[in-house]
Design an enzyme around this catalytic site. Structure first.
Site, PDB file in Angstrom:
ATOM      1  N   GLU A   1       0.831  -1.198  -0.053  1.00 15.88           N
ATOM      2  CA  GLU A   1      -0.036   0.294   0.177  1.00 15.88           C
ATOM      3  C   GLU A   1       0.545   1.343   0.071  1.00 15.88           C
ATOM      4  O   GLU A   1       1.785   1.471   0.773  1.00 15.88           O
ATOM      5  CB  GLU A   1      -1.126   0.125   1.220  1.00 15.88           C
ATOM      6  CG  GLU A   1      -2.008   1.113   1.299  1.00 15.88           C
ATOM      7  CD  GLU A   1      -2.758   0.932   2.388  1.00 15.88           C
ATOM      8  OE1 GLU A   1      -3.673   1.973   2.427  1.00 15.88           O
ATOM      9  OE2 GLU A   1      -2.845   0.225   3.168  1.00 15.88           O
TER      10      GLU A   1
ATOM     11  N   LYS B   1      -8.660  -0.988   1.303  1.00 13.44           N
ATOM     12  CA  LYS B   1      -9.672  -1.337   2.197  1.00 13.44           C
ATOM     13  C   LYS B   1     -10.672  -2.440   1.544  1.00 13.44           C
ATOM     14  O   LYS B   1     -11.318  -1.866   0.462  1.00 13.44           O
ATOM     15  CB  LYS B   1     -10.790  -0.234   2.785  1.00 13.44           C
ATOM     16  CG  LYS B   1     -10.049   0.490   4.070  1.00 13.44           C
ATOM     17  CD  LYS B   1      -9.994  -0.467   5.372  1.00 13.44           C
ATOM     18  CE  LYS B   1      -9.014   0.090   6.324  1.00 13.44           C
ATOM     19  NZ  LYS B   1      -8.488  -1.018   7.134  1.00 13.44           N
TER      20      LYS B   1
END
Length: 408
Positions: free
Chosen positions: A218, A234
């Site tokens: 990420e 997410k």
């Protein structure tokens, strides 16, 4: 490519450029032999390249990224809840005048101060007859892991769900941790995992204070000039699942969009009015052992905006806190048994022209000088969360590092 001093950088390594992990190993061996500070490495999608390595850099506690650097900074920023209860220092960093960059299969240098011995190491590592594998220790590293306790994590999720019902938060990222012991060299441990999983934002930092082996997928912040972006993750399913199920999951979509709104709000604090946009929303992306939902938020910064202001507006990363962020952090301090430490902070680099590239420190192993390991895992809790599935998500995320042992 332009060097930091405005001079075009030379190509290193010839046509047989060595992979980044081989160069890291070779530089590590050379710095040990010369009794110099070790290398720091960012491998994957970094700085518009495939790897960025500082051949030798002293990383010390308390050294944070400079506001407007004229040199390169490597380091990490730890999660700011109970930072002094963690096993490693809250923040670590260091400066160097030049870096080695791998782009399109060729090594180059940017900046000044790359020593002759480092260039020689890159050339030698590129010669397959002088494989960098010989620089590795004879014994492979082994890690013995102890899983977290299931019931306390389920209890923390239950408390989070109560807080959501009470309207205190809409979502929170509730975490736990694996612990363990490493036998072998941290650089070998990192290289073995990074080579096997090829994460998007891998990083390896080391010093007298310990080591950090990050296998993160990420991007927290990437800044080029006055353009800044963040790519929150997410939504997760194991790699064995149908990725279309993730794209159709109401719970995972809601989880992602709430965090996208939080990132928009964070960047909006320092962005030119009206410049915040979402060029990518809810893209299904593979990561080691899992599928993720990923979005990207982008903004234009006003001229003169320093990195300090960007970090003050956005840190810690939105995807590992909750909405609203400050209240979520207060509650996480109560719900979670352990300080997160480096986990859920940020790791990466800063450079000239206010360049900034930081990952979210997930899938990240902390290693103390005595070989003690810690690996944080967690997930976003919403009103639709199933605690048993959230527990399994923690195991899925850890599996690429600790092994798919199927703990219940």
């Amino acid at each position: 490519m332009v060097a930091a001093d405005g001079v075009g950088s030379d190509l290193l390594g010839g046509s047989a450029a060595a992979p980044a992990l081989d160069v890291l190993h070779a530089l590590h061996a050379e710095t040990v032999a010369r009794r110099l500070p070790p290398p720091a490495a960012l491998i994957g999608d970094w700085y518009d390249a495939d790897a960025v390595i500082a051949p030798s850099v002293e990383l010390t506690p308390g050294c944070r990224p400079p506001d407007d650097p004229d040199r390169f900074w490597f380091g990490y920023l730890g999660f700011p809840v109970r930072p002094h209860d963690a096993s490693l220092p809250p923040d670590v960093g260091g400066h160097t005048d030049g870096v080695l960059v791998l782009r399109d299969g060729r090594w180059s240098r940017i900046g000044t101060g790359i020593p002759d011995w480092a260039e020689a190491v890159v050339h030698a590592a590129g010669d397959r007859r002088d494989s960098a594998a010989r620089h590795r220790t004879e014994a492979r590293p082994t890690a013995e892991w102890i899983p977290p306790e299931r019931i306390p994590h389920l209890d923390a999720i239950a408390e989070c769900l109560e807080a959501i019902r009470a309207g205190e938060v809409y979502q929170a990222c509730v975490c736990t941790r694996f612990t363990g012991t490493l036998s072998g060299q941290p650089v070998d441990f990192f290289a073995e995992l990074a080579g096997a999983t090829a994460p998007a934002k891998a990083a390896f930092l080391q010093g007298d204070w310990g080591s950090v082996a990050s296998l993160s997928p990420e991007t927290y912040l990437r800044r080029t000039g006055n353009i800044v972006s963040s790519s929150p993750i997410k939504g997760t399913l194991p790699a064995t699942a149908d990725p279309d199920a993730l794209a159709a999951s109401a719970k995972d979509i809601a989880e992602n969009i709430m965090i996208v709104d939080l990132v928009r709000n964070d960047l909006g604090r320092v962005a030119v009015t009206g410049s915040v946009r979402v060029p990518e929303l809810l893209t299904v992306v593979p990561a080691p052992g899992v599928w993720h939902l990923v979005s990207r938020v982008e903004a234009i910064l006003a001229p003169g905006t320093g990195n300090d202001a960007v970090l003050a507006a956005t840190f810690p990363p939105a995807s590992v806190t909750g909405t609203p962020k400050l209240r979520a952090m207060e509650l996480l301090d109560v719900w979670e048994a352990d300080a997160r430490g480096v986990y859920c902070g940020a790791i990466g680099m800063a450079g000239p022209d206010r360049a900034l590239d930081l990952n979210v420190a997930i899938r990240t192993v902390e290693i103390t000088p005595d070989g003690t390991l810690a690996l944080g895992v967690g997930g976003g809790i919403t009103i639709d969360s199933d605690p048993a599935k959230e527990w399994q998500e923690c195991l899925d995320k850890a599996a690429s590092i600790v092994g798919p042992r199927g703990w219940a």
